[in-house]
Design an enzyme around this catalytic site. Structure first.
Site, mmCIF file in Angstrom:
data_model
loop_
_atom_site.group_PDB
_atom_site.id
_atom_site.type_symbol
_atom_site.label_atom_id
_atom_site.label_comp_id
_atom_site.label_asym_id
_atom_site.label_seq_id
_atom_site.Cartn_x
_atom_site.Cartn_y
_atom_site.Cartn_z
ATOM 1 N N ASP A 1 45.740 48.635 46.890
ATOM 2 C CA ASP A 1 46.222 48.176 48.188
ATOM 3 C C ASP A 1 45.050 47.557 48.937
ATOM 4 O O ASP A 1 43.978 48.176 49.038
ATOM 5 C CB ASP A 1 46.818 49.343 48.980
ATOM 6 C CG ASP A 1 47.498 48.866 50.247
ATOM 7 O OD1 ASP A 1 48.704 48.607 50.197
ATOM 8 O OD2 ASP A 1 46.812 48.750 51.293
ATOM 9 N N ILE A 2 45.216 46.325 49.415
ATOM 10 C CA ILE A 2 44.138 45.643 50.139
ATOM 11 C C ILE A 2 43.898 46.347 51.459
ATOM 12 O O ILE A 2 44.826 46.573 52.247
ATOM 13 C CB ILE A 2 44.499 44.169 50.368
ATOM 14 C CG1 ILE A 2 44.747 43.486 49.014
ATOM 15 C CG2 ILE A 2 43.413 43.448 51.139
ATOM 16 C CD1 ILE A 2 45.253 42.066 49.130
ATOM 17 N N GLU B 1 51.046 43.892 50.252
ATOM 18 C CA GLU B 1 49.664 43.738 49.787
ATOM 19 C C GLU B 1 49.316 44.742 48.689
ATOM 20 O O GLU B 1 48.143 44.942 48.389
ATOM 21 C CB GLU B 1 48.702 43.897 50.975
ATOM 22 C CG GLU B 1 48.644 45.301 51.573
ATOM 23 C CD GLU B 1 49.675 45.505 52.674
ATOM 24 O OE1 GLU B 1 49.470 46.388 53.513
ATOM 25 O OE2 GLU B 1 50.691 44.777 52.700
#
Length: 619
Positions: free
Chosen positions: A491-492, A534
């Site tokens: 996950d960014i 994301e």
């Protein structure tokens, strides 16, 4: 008469049986196909519920209420959240204890989120956004089939008025409702608080019965007509030919034995005499026709083989063009022919199929000129120059080519030197070439649709549906062959702030760059995918937990090293981003795809809570 009657009765029974089986098979396939639409609507409702569950799981008011352990406060908080959102029903439970259950009791297809505090689960949150009756109406509108939703042996939603106490078969079968028979197909889905739903689509048997009756009536009329014609003909022929048939039979036997000098009796002037004369003419001509028949048989065999090759290569562009070129040469008696097509690397024309003689640079000048004209004006061309004759037809880009859909992307041509092509030959060639152009367009459309169905448009990675299919298949394969299987989810970090501060266009650039690094770090057998928003993931066949952790670290380092220019601001400092990773591997604790995803997802959130920009492996 016995020779006619007995086979006709047998054929009638077989045809009637085949008609019934065919119609029933088509009905079963039709119901099963439309069941897929019902399943797709279920996934849509579950996905909407999952997004809302994720949102509610982050509500601080809910976390505060849970810490208080006050049932009344928890229920009041859940009720307020249900009123503030579009949730149809929300439940909050822990083990066998239900803290809150608010909303429509017929709401179905919930999404479940485990609420975690200090690394341990404290409650399960279930959210639904769709009422079962509304879902049943959507399915009927999409499939034109009746729909029944049951829970715990009771019907909670139905598009049929009298289906409340009817038991529906578990998978497929038939059921009688209000005196009417229906063909059913069912699937199970999770419900609230550990219960299960049964969703069934139903098609009336009346249409299938009507189709069977109609098919049998048509077949019966045809067979009856054939029987009557055979009976009348047998009576007429037996009475007319009984006295002279033996002479003709003897002559025919000698002819069948290869004696072409035989002559049938031709006495008198009646029709039998005329038949004898014609029989004798036939025997004299038959020998001369044998050679031609052999050639025609060879051509028929080649045509049948070509048809078979066409069926086998209907999605193989080069093989299809090879067959078209050979067929066009045979159809117009050409000396040679070939097909040119743009390649995907640099857009240059290259030969993909050729046949006959004088191909390549040995072609007559007429062939080069015909192809030049087609490429110049985009229209079919006929050229007769320097003793050569050529036909050419353009191939155009398919529907998937967007703005360039009318551009000429190839050409098919045939040629010969001895004589010009007739009007019939020109029409036949352009028909064949036109059909080839349509087939090429269909191949391109099929490839594009097939690719888009499993690919995320923004990142070019597999989409979530493809990810779920691959993960499920790899889990089954790993258990069957006792092999390792790893999963990495990432996950960014602080991605929302990128969108808020720099805009969604900058966020898209970040997603594409992260996807590029993930793809470059993966093997050919790995399956990188965009899991949602994301969040990305990669399935790692043949990889244990340590290998999954090592890959995650390589990707994390690659992302940390990125320096992305800010869109629209050349003076700004390059954007730096990081990502958090969770790694998991197939084990006794994660024996299915859902548990494996949950383990990797939990490790990912541990990495988030531990400070981000790190990799945590599931224990």
């Amino acid at each position: 008469m016995l020779i006619v009657i007995v086979p006709m009765i047998a054929v009638t029974l077989i045809v009637f049986r085949l008609i019934a089986e065919s119609e029933n098979g088509q009905a079963d396939a039709r119901v099963a196909g439309r069941q897929e639409a019902a399943i797709s609507l279920y996934y849509d409702a579950h996905a909407d519920a999952d997004r809302l569950a994720a949102q509610l799981g982050r509500e601080r008011s809910l976390a505060t209420a849970l810490r208080s352990r006050d049932p009344q406060r928890i229920r009041q908080t859940v009720q307020e959240l249900q009123q503030q959102t579009n949730a149809a029903r929300i439940t909050l439970s822990s083990g066998n204890r239900v803290w809150a259950d608010v909303g429509n009791p017929r709401a179905s297809f919930p999404a479940t989120r485990s609420l975690v505090e200090d690394g341990r689960p404290v409650a399960d949150l279930q959210v639904s956004v769709l009422d079962a009756q509304a879902y049943a109406r959507r399915v009927k509108q999409a499939t034109q089939l009746e729909t029944v939703v049951r829970r715990g042996g009771h019907t909670i939603a139905s598009t049929l008025p009298n289906a409340h106490d009817t038991k529906i078969p578990a998978r497929t079968g038939r059921v009688t409702i209000d005196g009417h028979q229906y063909r059913t197909a069912s699937f199970d889905a999770p419900a609230f608080l550990g219960r299960r739903l049964q969703v069934a689509v139903l098609e009336s048997e009346a249409q299938t019965a009507h189709d069977i009756r109609t098919g049998r009536l048509v077949a019966g009329l045809i067979l009856a007509g054939f029987f009557l014609l055979a009976l009348v003909s047998a009576l007429v022929v037996s009475r007319s030919l009984n006295r002279q048939i033996e002479d003709f039979l003897a002559a025919a036997r000698r002819l069948a034995g290869g004696d072409f000098s035989v002559e049938a009796p031709a006495r008198g002037r009646d029709q039998f005499a005329q038949l004898g004369d014609e029989f004798n003419k036939m025997s004299r001509e038959l020998e001369g026709r044998l050679g031609e028949l052999g050639q025609e048989r060879l051509r028929l065999e080649l045509s049948l083989r070509r048809i078979g090759e066409t069926f086998a290569s209907n999605l193989d562009r080069d093989a299809l063009l090879e067959i078209v070129v050979r067929t066009a040469i045979d159809a117009v008696n050409g000396e040679g022919g070939h097909a040119l097509l743009e390649n995907e690397r640099d857009g240059k024309l290259e030969s993909v199929a050729s046949a006959g003689t004088a191909v390549g640079d040995d072609r007559p000048a007429a062939a080069f000129e015909a192809e030049r004209r087609v490429l110049a004006v985009g229209e079919p061309a006929l050229v007769n120059v320097e003793g050569g004759h050529a036909l050419a037809h353009p191939l155009r880009a398919g529907p998937a080519a967007g703005a360039l859909a009318d551009a000429v992307t190839g050409v098919i041509s045939v040629w010969r030197r001895d004589r010009a092509f007739s009007h019939r030959e020109r029409e036949l060639f352009h028909y064949l070439a036109g059909q080839a152009a349509v087939s090429i367009e269909n191949v391109g459309l099929h490839e594009t649709v097939e690719r888009q169905a499993v690919t995320d448009e923004l990142t070019g990675l597999s989409n979530r549906r493809r990810f779920q299919e691959v993960l499920g298949a790899e889990v089954e394969r790993s258990k069957r062959f006792d092999q390792q299987l790893g999963l990495v989810m990432l996950d960014i970090d602080d991605f929302k702030s990128v969108n808020d501060n720099y805009g969604h266009q900058q966020g898209d650039i970040v997603l594409r760059e992260v996807a590029r690094i993930l793809r470059a770090s993966s093997r050919e057998i790995d399956e990188p995918a965009r899991y949602g928003g994301e969040e990305l993931a990669v399935v790692l066949p043949g990889t244990d937990l340590e290998g999954a952790h090592n890959l995650a670290e390589r990707v994390r380092a690659g992302i940390e090293a990125l320096r992305l220019p800010v869109t629209g601001d050349d003076t700004a400092e390059p954007l730096r981003i990081t990502a958090s990773f969770g790694a998991a591997a197939l084990s006794d604790a994660t024996a299915n795809s859902r548990a494996l995803v949950a383990a990797a997802d939990e490790a990912l959130y541990q990495a988030k809570r531990a400070g981000k920009n790190r990799t945590i492996s599931a224990q």
